[in-house]
Scaffold this motif. Structure first.
Motif, PDB file in Angstrom:
ATOM      1  N   TYR A   1       7.843  -2.128  -7.282  1.00  0.00           N
ATOM      2  CA  TYR A   1       7.440  -2.372  -5.886  1.00  0.00           C
ATOM      3  C   TYR A   1       5.938  -2.205  -5.758  1.00  0.00           C
ATOM      4  CZ  TYR A   1       6.392   2.344  -4.004  1.00  0.00           C
ATOM      5  OH  TYR A   1       5.820   3.546  -3.718  1.00  0.00           O
ATOM      6  N   MET A   2       5.434  -2.562  -4.583  1.00  0.00           N
ATOM      7  CA  MET A   2       3.986  -2.474  -4.347  1.00  0.00           C
ATOM      8  C   MET A   2       3.726  -1.543  -3.174  1.00  0.00           C
ATOM      9  SD  MET A   2       3.270  -6.512  -4.692  1.00  0.00           S
ATOM     10  CE  MET A   2       4.486  -7.389  -5.647  1.00  0.00           C
ATOM     11  N   PRO A   3       3.250  -0.335  -3.457  1.00  0.00           N
ATOM     12  CA  PRO A   3       2.888   0.550  -2.352  1.00  0.00           C
ATOM     13  C   PRO A   3       1.614   0.027  -1.676  1.00  0.00           C
ATOM     14  CG  PRO A   3       2.270   1.539  -4.444  1.00  0.00           C
ATOM     15  CD  PRO A   3       2.959   0.240  -4.769  1.00  0.00           C
ATOM     16  N   TRP A   4       1.279   0.548  -0.515  1.00  0.00           N
ATOM     17  CA  TRP A   4       0.095   0.073   0.216  1.00  0.00           C
ATOM     18  C   TRP A   4      -1.152   0.300  -0.637  1.00  0.00           C
ATOM     19  CZ3 TRP A   4      -1.597  -3.310   3.198  1.00  0.00           C
ATOM     20  CH2 TRP A   4      -2.741  -3.174   3.985  1.00  0.00           C
ATOM     21  N   TRP A   5      -1.933  -0.748  -0.798  1.00  0.00           N
ATOM     22  CA  TRP A   5      -3.059  -0.716  -1.720  1.00  0.00           C
ATOM     23  C   TRP A   5      -4.408  -0.963  -1.036  1.00  0.00           C
ATOM     24  CZ3 TRP A   5      -0.064  -4.681  -0.360  1.00  0.00           C
ATOM     25  CH2 TRP A   5      -0.667  -5.888  -0.025  1.00  0.00           C
TER      26      TRP A   5
END
Ligand SMILES: Cc1cc2nc3c(=O)[nH]c(=O)nc-3n(C[C@H](O)[C@H](O)[C@H](O)COP(=O)(O)OP(=O)(O)OC[C@H]3O[C@@H](n4cnc5c(N)ncnc54)[C@H](O)[C@@H]3O)c2cc1C
Ligand code: SF4
Length: 564
Positions: A352-356
């Motif tokens: 998944y992609m956490p807030w970047w």
């Protein structure tokens, strides 16, 4: 197993057996309290009741959704956005959909198992950007409980030392599947952080439970108890103490009071007979889910508390939020004609992609994370979303079969899940004119997304498009524009409703104190998402569990000291 043994008055009465109620039952019985748990739905244990091992072809419906199983025929849920005889209403112009579970374990039987800790910033957002409110507690107050539930329940993930995505006590994550590797390559090139997901599925044996065998059917309920559900992981051990009495099919009507203005127990309807019943307890813990607990408080009005229980601040029902959400899928030509292989894995994403990104450089506050989906899971009704939607899709016979083989696994999807900021136009109250089938007044919702959320969702859609193009793909459907608020899902649709009984340091502006104890009625507590002050860009359940354990510790301590 004796589910109902009359030992009234109990030390504690808990309403609701989902994440919050299950954890309270576990922690309080471990501490030695006698507990009665009222649950509106029937008993349900995945070991006995799950349909995990059925093939789609075993049913004439091939797994298609039914009225009672909106996520598919085999899904481990009893509940839905509409329940017969249990309406809710909406103010004119409001679109809000309320998912309600009615079964032992609530939504934990079929949830997505994405288990994210809130980070240090998430507890103090107002101090950072001036919007919403800070929590009266910090990450450090909750961290010991996150650690304990990591060890007790188990989850996989990876420690990445990110500032607002705390490390945890993770089991090894499963390796990315083929399509997830393609996503990872694209995300890396676009500088979007992409890491192993964090799901409460055990990849190693833990506390008597077997490791996952990668059948990919988590949403049906896991017969080997390798993922987290409240009945399997919390209520079973609580029952084993001999201190827990579960009353299924018990719809709580109101919290009753004694002449000192303290809670004396809970009145409920026995749904099997339609009779009103009462259970007496020294302490009441509401964990019926955030909005249902608010409904109970508002319906528990009396001459001492005419606005409803614990509502002297007038904030019960206020500051409600849901996660923002929108989706997009891409057709990725390089994933066509894939070599047939088993891609099952766990029932959920492996990456998944956490807030970047940095909100200071953007036109909206607060972040979101991206959930990834796709691959070659077991075909059933609605498989691949309709072959006619693919380039050259459709046809008959051998040609059609070849097309299915050609396209199977070539679609990758993204779901953005972000933080909403509480606003004055989003709240619930009792509808003065409508009652449910037992005569209990129902909730009426008011809902509005603000520009903050709409702009955030536009950013999600732009990011999905960039990722899909970077993978060499094309969008599966038209990108939603401003006329559709960029595709933001209606309030309630992401099923992360929180707030309505928020915690605070000031009794004039909050319902419960930092221990989730009602300011007005010291032997009443809330152990679901009600006390949340803000959403965060994380799914909420790991924090509901941690706070429920923390509240239960406090209750046990106060009972031992004779203060409750
Ligand atoms: C499809 C789906 C996917 C999800 N995925 C995720 C995810 O990946 N990660 C995440 O963090 N969260 C996820 N969630 C949300 C998560 O399930 C909830 O946050 C969590 O279950 C809330 O726990 P709870 O104890 O507050 O409520 P629930 O789990 O809803 O339990 C409440 C219980 O109270 C009972 N009840 C209600 N009213 C009464 C009454 N009057 N009397 C007696 N009993 C009553 C209900 O029957 C129910 O069993 C998902 C939810 C759904 C539906
Ligand atoms: S994928 Fe693993 S955790 Fe999920 S249902 Fe199958 S065995 Fe259970």
């Amino acid at each position: 197993m004796p589910f109902l043994s009359r030992q009234s008055p109990y030390d504690v009465c808990i309403v609701g057996s989902g994440a919050g109620g299950g954890m309270a039952a576990y922690a309080l019985t471990q501490a030695g309290a006698t507990v009665v748990l009222l649950e509106a739905g029937p008993l349900w244990f995945s070991t006995e009741n799950s349909r995990m091992l059925e093939w789609a072809y075993q049913s004439p419906r091939r797994g298609a959704a039914t009225k009672d199983h909106e996520f598919g025929e085999f899904d481990g849920s009893i509940g839905g956005f509409e329940l017969e005889g249990e309406p809710y209403t909406k103010a004119p112009g409001t679109r809000f959909d309320w998912w309600r579970s009615r079964m032992l374990g609530g939504r934990t039987n079929h949830w997505g198992r994405i288990s994210l800790r809130f980070g240090p910033y998430d507890f103090r957002r107002k101090s950072i950007d001036g919007l919403g409110d800070d929590w009266p507690i910090t990450y450090d107050d909750v961290k010991p409980y996150y650690d304990r539930i990591d060890r007790l329940i188990g989850l996989f993930g990876s420690n990445e030392n990110l500032p607002n995505e705390p490390n945890g006590i993770f089991q090894p994550p499963p390796r990315p599947r083929c399509y997830e590797l393609v996503v990872k390559q694209a995300a890396d090139r676009l500088n979007v952080t992409c890491i192993p997901s964090r799901l409460s599925i055990i990849t190693r044996p833990l506390n008597g439970r077997s490791a996952c065998h990668y059948c990919g059917q988590c949403g049906r309920g896991c017969r080997t108890n390798s993922n987290f559900s409240s009945p399997a992981v919390l209520l079973r051990p609580a029952l084993a103490t001999g201190k827990l009495t579960i009353v299924p099919n018990a719809m709580a009507r109101e919290v009753t009071l004694n002449d000192r203005g303290l809670a004396s127990g809970v009145s409920y309807i026995d749904k099997t007979t339609g009779q009103d019943q009462h259970v007496a307890a020294r302490v009441v813990v509401l964990a019926a889910s955030a909005l249902e607990s608010a409904r109970l408080l508002l319906n528990s009005s009396s001459s001492k508390f005419p606005q409803g229980l614990a509502n002297s601040s007038g904030t019960v029902g206020k500051y409600i939020t849901d996660t923002t959400g929108t989706d997009m899928a891409g057709f990725i030509p390089k994933l066509t004609d894939g070599l047939p292989h088993n891609e099952d894995g766990v029932g959920g994403m492996h990456l998944y992609m956490p807030w970047w990104a940095d909100n200071k450089k953007l036109d909206f506050p607060r972040g979101y994370h991206i959930e990834v989906w796709g691959g070659r899971d077991m075909p059933s009704y609605g498989f691949m979303g309709g072959i006619q939607n693919y380039p050259k899709g459709g046809g008959y016979g051998a040609g059609l079969k070849d097309l299915y083989r050609h396209y199977y696994g070539a679609v990758v999807g993204f779901s953005g899940r972000g933080e909403m900021i509480p606003n004055d136009d989003s709240y619930c109250e009792i509808d003065p004119d409508v009652v449910d089938r037992w005569g209990i007044p129902v909730l009426r919702f008011h809902w509005k997304w603000s520009d903050h959320e709409v702009k955030q969702v536009k950013h999600m859609q732009d990011t999905f498009e960039a990722l899909i193009h970077e993978m060499g793909g094309t969008l599966m459907w038209k990108k939603p524009g401003p006329d559709q608020d960029y595709g933001i899902a209606p309030g309630g649709r992401i099923i992360h409703e929180l707030g309505a009984a928020r915690m605070g340091a000031d009794a004039r502006t909050s319902v419960v104190n930092p221990n989730c104890q009602a300011w007005d009625v010291k032997n009443s507590f809330i152990a679901d998402g009600g006390p949340f002050v803000s959403q965060a860009d994380k799914n909420p359940t790991w924090t509901i569990l941690a706070l429920s354990m923390r509240t239960s510790d406090y209750i046990a301590d106060q009972m031992k000291k004779g203060a409750l």
